[in-house]
Motif scaffolding. Sequence first.
Motif: not given
Length: 1107
Positions: A859, A862, A953, A956
């Motif tokens: 995350t 991201n 997430v 990516t």
Amino acid sequence: MSVNQQAHTGPPYGQPQPGYQGYQQPAYGGQSLPGVPQSQYGAYNGPMPGYQQPVPPQGYFPSLGFPSKGSPVSLNSDTSSLAPNFIGSLRAPPTSGAPPPASGASHPSGHLAYSQFEHGDVQNGIPASAAPMQRPPASQPFLPGSAPTPVSQISTFQQYGPPPASVQQLRNHMAGMTIGSTAASAPPPAGLGYGVGPSSYPPTTGAPRPPAMPGPPLPGQTVAGPPPSSQPNHVSSPPPPSSMAGLHPGPPMSGLHGPPPPTHPPQPGYQMQQNGSFGQMRGPQPNYGGAYPGAPNYGSPPGPPPPPKRLDPDSIPSPQLNELPPQQKPRHRIDPDAIPSPIQVIEDDRNNRGSEPFVTGVRGQVPPLVTTNFLVKDQGNASPRYIRCTSYNIPCTSDMAKQSQVPLAAVIKPLATLPPEETLPYLVDHGESGPVRCNRCKAYMCPFMQFIEGGRRFQCCFCSCVTEVPPHYFQHLDHTGKRVDFYDRPELSLGSYEFLATVDYCKNNKFPSPPAFIFMIDVSYNAVKSGLVRLICEELKSLLDYLPREGNMEESAIRVGFVTYNKVLHFYNVKSSLAQPQMMVVSDVADMFVPLLDGFLVNVNESRTVIASLLDQIPEMFADTRETETVFAPVIQAGLEALKAAECAGKLFIFHTSLPIAEAPGKLKNRDDRKLINTDKEKTLFQPQTSFYNNLAKDCVAQGCCVDLFLFPNQYLDVATLGVVPYQTGGSIYKYAYFQLETDQYRFLNDLRRDVQKEVGFDAVMRVRTSTGIRATDFFGAFYMSNTTDVEMAGLDCDKTITVEFKHDDKLSEDSGALLQCALLYTSCAGQRRLRIHNLSLNCCTQLADLYRNCETDTLINYLAKYAYRGVLSSPVKTVRDALINQCAQILACYRKNCASPSSAGQLILPECMKLLPVYLNCVLKSDVLQPGPEVTTDDRAYIRQLVTSMDVAETNVFFYPRLLPLTKADVDSDSLPAAIRNSEERLSKGDIYLLENGLNVFVWVGVSVQQGLIQNLFGVSSFSQISNALSTLPVMENPFSKKVRSIVDMIQGQRSRYMKLIIVKQEDKLEMLFKHFLVEDKSLSGGASYVDFLCHMHKEIRQLLS
């Protein structure tokens, strides 16, 4: 779905509760089709002049390709009870004094949380667990390299500022990066295992290594016999036999249940393993061969097991300068297996957390990784499919947040698609009075609200204001202070739910009409000649039967309209009472209007024959066109005016081929200029060339007119400008460069089908509320903002995410934690106005160690990528790259200074849950937006920049670190995928076939020495030289290997939101350059550092910050 997952035992509402009227089960438009993914970069036209074929790194023996875990890394743990070399289980706290559990994380017992919840010993809301699930405190030293280095190695650091001034300095730098806290007191033996230097030292892995050969390595042989229980993550794989039969199965997608912790000494001949990525002695990673065993004798039985490796600084060989042949001097080498492996972390998380459901009843729980298949049970916090955070334990003060530099952000996907085993959010209808809300901050009723005074009032969990409970909503409290209807009301017991909105939540205080879809087709010369117009018209005939519809409705409520255009616009009257469609031409594009109201937007079933007739006629009508110029802005204006006239929201599907140079509003010029790359003016390439489209986007958002754009360019068409309206209205862009019917139609049609059918909310407004102490300050994604709090989207589909950053505006307390509530107001595809609510509770901490133990690297990456990709609009790319490196160095330096146990400065110590931050950050830095290679066009970069900004997430994760699977290792009799391998050329064997995917492309790489039988089975040709690069799908062959590979490709396509382009790459072929661009652990041709070099660079940056 994972094979090992437990059957879904249903949350408190597996079915609607008896006796409670008032909310129906929602159902969503159409069936969610197994994903139909995505558009890709432009076509690749062969290597550019001046490209060099990369040579295998010198001084390193390429056949070490498959990881043999040599040169282990010592770690200094934060806990006194752990041995200094223990890495720590992947996410759970180690048990003090006990041997580490073999299977990794000790699961939080879902049942424990649940029973605690059931028996009423908790106050209203979700219990803050007494011992929230945390990641282990063990910190981890990684020591890339430990010996004096050759002088000429300076070149490796070119791109990062001035090289060390002297050989001595450089030697000091490398010698400083020791293993453990032992400095290398004597130079290690040179050439060990590298095929150079004296051979008097016994090889570390037990098998002799052959002389260096160019070419990638062959798969190795590993330990014979079944792995003992002390090797939970090791699946030994025999060498691939010459025929397909009996290929070794990879571990299933979700975790294997690891055996219990070993209590007996390891059996002789096996390497003892721990569950971190490195450890005292590490066996091969799942399904990799070990070290190279010698000649490629495919049929031979596995060799003898290698002796265990010593944990000793001398085990990382680093050849001495004077002992290297001249051509091998320029390269130092750190064992790539001694640095954190994304594959191993992903594998461990699957094994540790894939088999248990993730129960959301406890505050601040870190969810399993996005790469793990797991089931979610909503017990009061939103599922990680809807919200993921960079950290689940946030600092209590802004000073602490500034000190750590860890951004506090949430990636929110409000309409995310759930797997079939999970329940969709319940729809709650409170009648004319609408949802119950706090009087002051207007937060919606949720599980964290506290009822007081016998249930007559409630105290807001966000602003602490006390509000009267409306009489119709009153309910008594039980002896614990919880309402007795707690389990009957989704808004009191679940993290995610929907409210039916009242007329007060609608525009102009009247309920909306169902939305409309308008298809707008470019009929200029290029579009007609390429076969595109005919293809679109043929597809629409059948696709219109699959428009999204609500739940159990017989037919979709969405109306449709049709426009074609080149320099002028053609509108079509397809009223059901007509025998033939009528065409009306608007040539005054400067003042756009819609020439007809009645008959433009129609119901598909009523006007079916007229629509079919129109779609047959359009390709014939324009078959002989000579018009090459197009307009663009007037097309959007026409769609907008049509929706205004019909007083509804909707979506425009625009199919466009070229730069709009015809005289009209929004006319553009070709401003592509590669000379601007790496200059201060590079940012203009990402900015729109006129503000006209920003104003148009604002008008579209006000009307709820969302634009999806399908581009088919043969040259530059300024995606940065054309993409403004789709981007700001919450729409999507799909790009098919050099579109060719035979190779690209399948991908385009799959994208179009999924785009038309997917769930979408119209006229959407999203607001994120937070409890006192933090507030939402920054937003990233495809939307428009007219004020500082409301995210407005003409359309929001199930694939789009909005990323929100939070900052402190006061102190937080550890006791009460922090709360987020995301409220999305939208119109469903049937024209129903709804509110979707997602709630999440986070822990707060006063110790930095707690912050670093509860972060989520995927995350974080991201967020950092989106932050950087927005930065290129206003700053030079180099500034953006440097800022990224600096921020991550600060994050890691703060950990080192405040959380890690004291150790020599030569050690690189990374937090357990951030050990992949350097490798993933390097992938972002090397991406096409921040460091383009010569073959990447300006349009590609603008396209990727916009795409990444609304990725979730999982997207990516695979986009920046692609997934690489050895297809020849796949088990044809199992449903599972073969175990992934690391993204590096040295992991490839020329006798194997690999699949690499990044969410936009799927590459199938075929080694030059692949057995003829496999080539015949997969491609239907008899030799390597006959394999065609032009294939856009794999041929359908009736044999187990072909079926297995096609099922793997289909499974991966189904996991992505766009249909990926299939590219066949033969080893040593010109397309291999493009393929190698995605081997992100290697040095890139555009100048990006290899993973090893970047880790050294990060280490240097951290040391500078600490000194």
